[in-house]
Every structure is written in structure tokens, then in C-alpha cells.
Design a protein around this motif. Structure first.
Motif, mmCIF file in Angstrom:
data_model
loop_
_atom_site.group_PDB
_atom_site.id
_atom_site.type_symbol
_atom_site.label_atom_id
_atom_site.label_comp_id
_atom_site.label_asym_id
_atom_site.label_seq_id
_atom_site.Cartn_x
_atom_site.Cartn_y
_atom_site.Cartn_z
ATOM 1 N N GLY A 192 0.791 -1.219 0.000
ATOM 2 C CA GLY A 192 0.000 0.000 0.000
ATOM 3 C C GLY A 192 0.826 1.273 0.000
ATOM 4 N N LEU A 193 0.265 2.307 0.579
ATOM 5 C CA LEU A 193 0.908 3.620 0.593
ATOM 6 C C LEU A 193 2.251 3.577 1.317
ATOM 7 C CD1 LEU A 193 0.805 6.645 -0.079
ATOM 8 C CD2 LEU A 193 -0.492 6.993 2.036
ATOM 9 N N SER A 194 2.346 2.781 2.362
ATOM 10 C CA SER A 194 3.604 2.680 3.098
ATOM 11 C C SER A 194 4.747 2.236 2.180
ATOM 12 C CB SER A 194 3.456 1.698 4.262
ATOM 13 O OG SER A 194 4.672 1.535 4.952
ATOM 14 N N HIS A 195 4.476 1.246 1.345
ATOM 15 C CA HIS A 195 5.494 0.756 0.409
ATOM 16 C C HIS A 195 5.842 1.836 -0.626
ATOM 17 C CE1 HIS A 195 7.659 -2.139 -2.130
ATOM 18 N NE2 HIS A 195 7.045 -1.545 -3.154
ATOM 19 N N THR A 196 4.807 2.515 -1.161
ATOM 20 C CA THR A 196 5.052 3.553 -2.161
ATOM 21 C C THR A 196 5.923 4.664 -1.599
ATOM 22 O OG1 THR A 196 2.912 3.099 -3.213
ATOM 23 C CG2 THR A 196 3.953 5.202 -3.725
ATOM 24 N N LEU A 197 5.605 5.120 -0.385
ATOM 25 C CA LEU A 197 6.371 6.213 0.213
ATOM 26 C C LEU A 197 7.809 5.791 0.498
ATOM 27 C CD1 LEU A 197 3.714 7.705 2.666
ATOM 28 C CD2 LEU A 197 4.439 8.608 0.450
ATOM 29 N N ALA A 198 8.004 4.546 0.926
ATOM 30 C CA ALA A 198 9.349 4.079 1.246
ATOM 31 C C ALA A 198 10.216 3.936 -0.001
ATOM 32 C CB ALA A 198 9.266 2.740 1.992
ATOM 33 N N HIS A 199 9.629 3.505 -1.104
ATOM 34 C CA HIS A 199 10.424 3.199 -2.291
ATOM 35 C C HIS A 199 10.450 4.318 -3.317
ATOM 36 C CE1 HIS A 199 11.418 -1.063 -1.445
ATOM 37 N NE2 HIS A 199 10.342 -0.971 -0.665
ATOM 38 N N LEU A 200 9.347 5.063 -3.443
ATOM 39 C CA LEU A 200 9.304 6.143 -4.426
ATOM 40 C C LEU A 200 9.435 7.523 -3.797
ATOM 41 C CD1 LEU A 200 6.491 4.936 -6.871
ATOM 42 C CD2 LEU A 200 8.971 4.673 -7.077
ATOM 43 N N GLY A 201 9.313 7.577 -2.469
ATOM 44 C CA GLY A 201 9.420 8.870 -1.797
ATOM 45 C C GLY A 201 10.768 9.554 -1.986
ATOM 46 N N PRO A 202 11.882 8.856 -1.733
ATOM 47 C CA PRO A 202 13.193 9.516 -1.874
ATOM 48 C C PRO A 202 13.453 10.084 -3.268
ATOM 49 C CG PRO A 202 13.405 7.538 -0.553
ATOM 50 C CD PRO A 202 12.003 7.532 -1.093
ATOM 51 N N PRO A 203 13.220 9.333 -4.374
ATOM 52 C CA PRO A 203 13.430 9.959 -5.676
ATOM 53 C C PRO A 203 12.465 11.120 -5.925
ATOM 54 C CG PRO A 203 12.507 7.749 -5.938
ATOM 55 C CD PRO A 203 12.916 7.889 -4.521
ATOM 56 N N MET A 204 11.251 11.040 -5.390
ATOM 57 C CA MET A 204 10.297 12.129 -5.575
ATOM 58 C C MET A 204 10.802 13.404 -4.907
ATOM 59 S SD MET A 204 6.180 12.134 -4.915
ATOM 60 C CE MET A 204 6.356 11.550 -3.222
ATOM 61 N N VAL A 205 11.415 13.265 -3.751
ATOM 62 C CA VAL A 205 11.985 14.440 -3.075
ATOM 63 C C VAL A 205 13.070 15.075 -3.937
ATOM 64 C CG1 VAL A 205 13.315 15.186 -1.068
ATOM 65 C CG2 VAL A 205 11.372 13.639 -0.763
ATOM 66 N N ARG A 206 13.856 14.248 -4.623
ATOM 67 C CA ARG A 206 14.881 14.795 -5.516
ATOM 68 C C ARG A 206 14.231 15.507 -6.706
ATOM 69 N NH1 ARG A 206 17.303 9.783 -4.185
ATOM 70 N NH2 ARG A 206 16.688 8.819 -6.165
ATOM 71 N N TRP A 207 13.107 14.979 -7.210
ATOM 72 C CA TRP A 207 12.406 15.652 -8.311
ATOM 73 C C TRP A 207 11.881 17.012 -7.853
ATOM 74 C CZ3 TRP A 207 8.848 10.839 -9.395
ATOM 75 C CH2 TRP A 207 9.642 9.799 -9.907
ATOM 76 N N TRP A 208 11.384 17.078 -6.604
ATOM 77 C CA TRP A 208 10.890 18.371 -6.104
ATOM 78 C C TRP A 208 11.957 19.444 -6.214
ATOM 79 C CZ3 TRP A 208 8.602 16.309 -0.843
ATOM 80 C CH2 TRP A 208 7.391 15.651 -1.093
ATOM 81 N N ALA A 209 13.189 19.063 -5.915
ATOM 82 C CA ALA A 209 14.277 20.059 -5.947
ATOM 83 C C ALA A 209 14.540 20.557 -7.363
ATOM 84 C CB ALA A 209 15.551 19.457 -5.351
ATOM 85 N N ASP A 210 14.121 19.792 -8.360
ATOM 86 C CA ASP A 210 14.386 20.147 -9.752
ATOM 87 C C ASP A 210 13.169 20.765 -10.441
ATOM 88 O OD1 ASP A 210 16.163 20.138 -12.044
ATOM 89 O OD2 ASP A 210 14.920 18.524 -12.863
ATOM 90 N N LEU A 211 12.072 20.932 -9.726
ATOM 91 C CA LEU A 211 10.888 21.524 -10.348
ATOM 92 C C LEU A 211 11.178 22.958 -10.779
ATOM 93 C CD1 LEU A 211 8.015 20.215 -8.037
ATOM 94 C CD2 LEU A 211 8.686 19.370 -10.291
ATOM 95 N N GLY A 212 10.584 23.363 -11.891
ATOM 96 C CA GLY A 212 10.918 24.654 -12.481
ATOM 97 C C GLY A 212 10.188 25.829 -11.848
ATOM 98 N N ARG A 213 10.698 27.003 -12.158
ATOM 99 C CA ARG A 213 10.070 28.271 -11.784
ATOM 100 C C ARG A 213 9.908 29.084 -13.062
ATOM 101 N NH1 ARG A 213 9.836 29.617 -6.461
ATOM 102 N NH2 ARG A 213 10.852 28.187 -4.989
#
Length: 315
Positions: free
Chosen positions: A245-266
Motif C-alpha cells: 500500500g501507501l507505506s510501500h510507495t512512500l518508502a520506495h518512491l518517496g526519496p526519488p520524488m523528493v529529488r524531483w521536487w528540488a528540480d521543479l521549475g520556476r
């Protein structure tokens, strides 16, 4: 009688948004007193209701609107005088809306809820001039097209009472809407902020040359948008996680998603990017007309709403 049932409502401002509210209210048999300063407001409103009604009928409304329930008045104070519920749809102008709501507050019965359709203004600001009963003034923000899309965001200001917010939620639910309670006021409320986050990155990707306007529209309409039309982002993430469930998604896809946040455009939404976006939409649409697109959209949304209502398992 349902806790949210009403018999008399007022709709102030009967442009695109207000006309959608009038159609919604008439479909539930509510007597509506309407006001709009435009000289041809009565004719435009009845034409808009007639245009909405084929869709309303598909969603369970009577075969024809009962226009005997509709009065178009030439004074906003007169329109709200006997209302149990007031839906205000004036321009998104802070000072104008504050003045208008103060006028409605002075004229409406003490027990009437006054809801503003404001798409982003803070309720504490627009209720500031209401000196009679500010506790009954709040934001009830719908989504276009109002007669079709169920979502309504109910947002109270500093003076709004919990009882009045609960009453507004009940009225919208009785009208067939899917209201949510925005518990802390914030500019843009909830759904517009979520849209703004998506638009920001979409504009940035076009600005960077990563994708065309048509590519981005296709990426959403033929990808996550299909899932989003059925379930929200959290439940979709939960289902993506399989047995974990969500716990697995956050554990495995959360870290790369945080890196994507840093690259979001302005993106710089100036004349150059604006022209690129407009030209991109024109190229994507070709000779399709707006009327054709809107009609196709509405037909599909009606079908989806009917299908979702039959699926009792959906939250």
C-alpha cells in the motif's frame, strides 16, 4: 426533511458561475431570486439554464426547468430578503466583493448562509465588512462547469461559526454536490493550489523545451488523469504500492520524488512563454471548436459521474 434542504435561495451574479448555480438549484426544486447588474441578465440567464438542462436531465433533473421558480430582480438586497441560502458570484475583486457581501449581510435574514464563489480570496478578508452576522459568511467555491462538476470547497473565515460551515456543507450535499471542508483558509483554497502546482511544472517543461503543449496534455489526459478522475492522489498512490500500500510507495518512491521536487521549475510566465503556450494549444486543437470540445467533455463527465455513483466502493 434532510438537514441540508432549502426552499428559497438567492444567486447574486448570474454570469457563467451564477447561471450554473441557478440550474443546480432549479433542478432540486428550489425557488431562486437572482440578481445581476447586466441589462440583459434575465434573457442571458434563461438561455443559459436552457443550455444546461439537457445535461441536468441526464443527471436526474426533471424533463424541463420550472422557470416559475425563478425571479430575476433589479436589486441585490431585494433578492436576498427571503433567502435561506445566498450564493454570491461577483467579480474576483477584493474590495468589490467585500462591499457586496456587506450589502447582502445587511439585507439577508439572520439565519441565511451567505456563500461566496470566490476562487481564491480569503474569507476573512471578504467578510471583514459584514457587521450584522459575519459568522454566516464563508466561501463556497465550485468548479466549472458548476452545473456538472460536484466539488465545492467550503472555507470559513475568522468570524465564521462552525455551525454555519456545517450548514453550508449540508446544503451543498443536499444539492447533489461533493463538498469538502477546507479547515484553514489559504489563498486559492485546495483544488486551485493543486492545479497551480501542476500548471507551474507544465509551463516550466514547455519553457525548457522538454515537451510540447500537446505532449503534456497527452501525458495527463491519457495517463494519470484517467486514474485521478476516479480516485484521488493518496488512494492512487496506495494502490500503486501493491500489498504494501501507501507505506510501500512512500518508502520506495518517496526519496526519488523528493529529488524531483528540488528540480521543479520556476517558469517566467511573461509574454514570450504565454505566446508559446497559446500557440501550442492552437496547434494541438487544429480545426476543433471550443463548443465541440466542451460538449464532448461534458458527455464523458456525465457518463463518468453516473458510473461512479453506481460503484459503491469508491470513497
Amino acid at each position: 426533511m434532510s438537514a441540508g434542504a432549502i426552499r428559497r435561495a438567492a444567486v447574486i451574479g448570474t454570469g457563467t458561475i451564477g447561471a450554473g448555480w441557478v440550474s443546480t438549484l432549479l433542478a432540486r426544486g428550489v425557488a431562486v431570486a437572482a440578481y445581476d447588474p447586466a441589462p440583459d441578465s434575465a434573457e442571458r440567464l434563461t438561455a443559459a439554464v436552457a443550455g444546461h438542462w439537457p445535461t441536468m436531465r441526464l443527471l436526474g433533473a426533471p424533463a424541463e426547468p420550472d422557470l416559475g421558480l425563478l425571479r430575476v430582480l433589479d436589486d441585490p438586497a431585494a433578492a436576498v430578503r427571503d433567502a435561506e441560502f445566498v450564493q454570491e458570484n461577483g467579480p474576483e475583486d477584493e474590495s468589490l466583493k467585500r462591499e457586496l457581501l456587506a450589502e447582502l449581510d445587511a439585507a439577508a435574514p439572520a439565519g441565511a448562509i451567505i456563500a461566496s464563489s470566490s476562487s481564491g480570496l480569503l474569507p476573512s478578508i471578504v467578510q471583514a465588512g459584514c457587521t450584522h452576522h459575519p459568522e454566516r459568511v464563508l466561501v463556497g467555491h465550485p468548479f466549472h462547469p458548476v452545473h456538472l462538476i460536484p466539488l465545492v470547497e467550503v472555507v470559513g473565515g475568522r468570524s465564521t461559526s462552525a455551525a454555519c460551515a456545517a450548514r453550508a456543507l449540508a446544503v451543498y450535499a443536499w444539492l447533489g454536490k461533493r463538498p469538502i471542508h477546507v479547515r484553514h483558509e489559504v489563498a486559492g483554497h485546495v483544488a486551485n493550489r493543486l492545479q497551480a502546482a501542476l500548471w507551474r511544472e507544465a509551463y516550466s517543461l514547455v519553457e525548457r523545451g522538454t515537451a510540447t503543449v500537446a505532449d503534456i496534455d497527452a501525458a495527463i489526459a491519457h495517463g494519470p488523469g484517467l486514474r485521478w478522475s476516479v480516485l484521488g492522489p493518496f488512494v492512487n498512490q496506495h494502490l500503486s504500492g501493491g500489498a504494501g500500500g501507501l507505506s510501500h510507495t512512500l518508502a520506495h518512491l518517496g526519496p526519488p520524488m523528493v529529488r524531483w521536487w528540488a528540480d521543479l521549475g520556476r517558469p517566467d510566465l511573461g509574454p514570450e512563454l504565454s505566446a508559446t503556450l497559446v500557440d501550442g494549444v492552437r496547434a494541438e486543437l487544429g480545426d476543433r471548436t471550443d463548443a465541440e470540445l466542451a460538449a464532448a467533455r461534458d458527455r464523458l463527465v456525465v457518463g463518468l459521474l453516473i458510473a461512479k455513483a453506481a460503484e459503491g466502493v469508491l470513497p
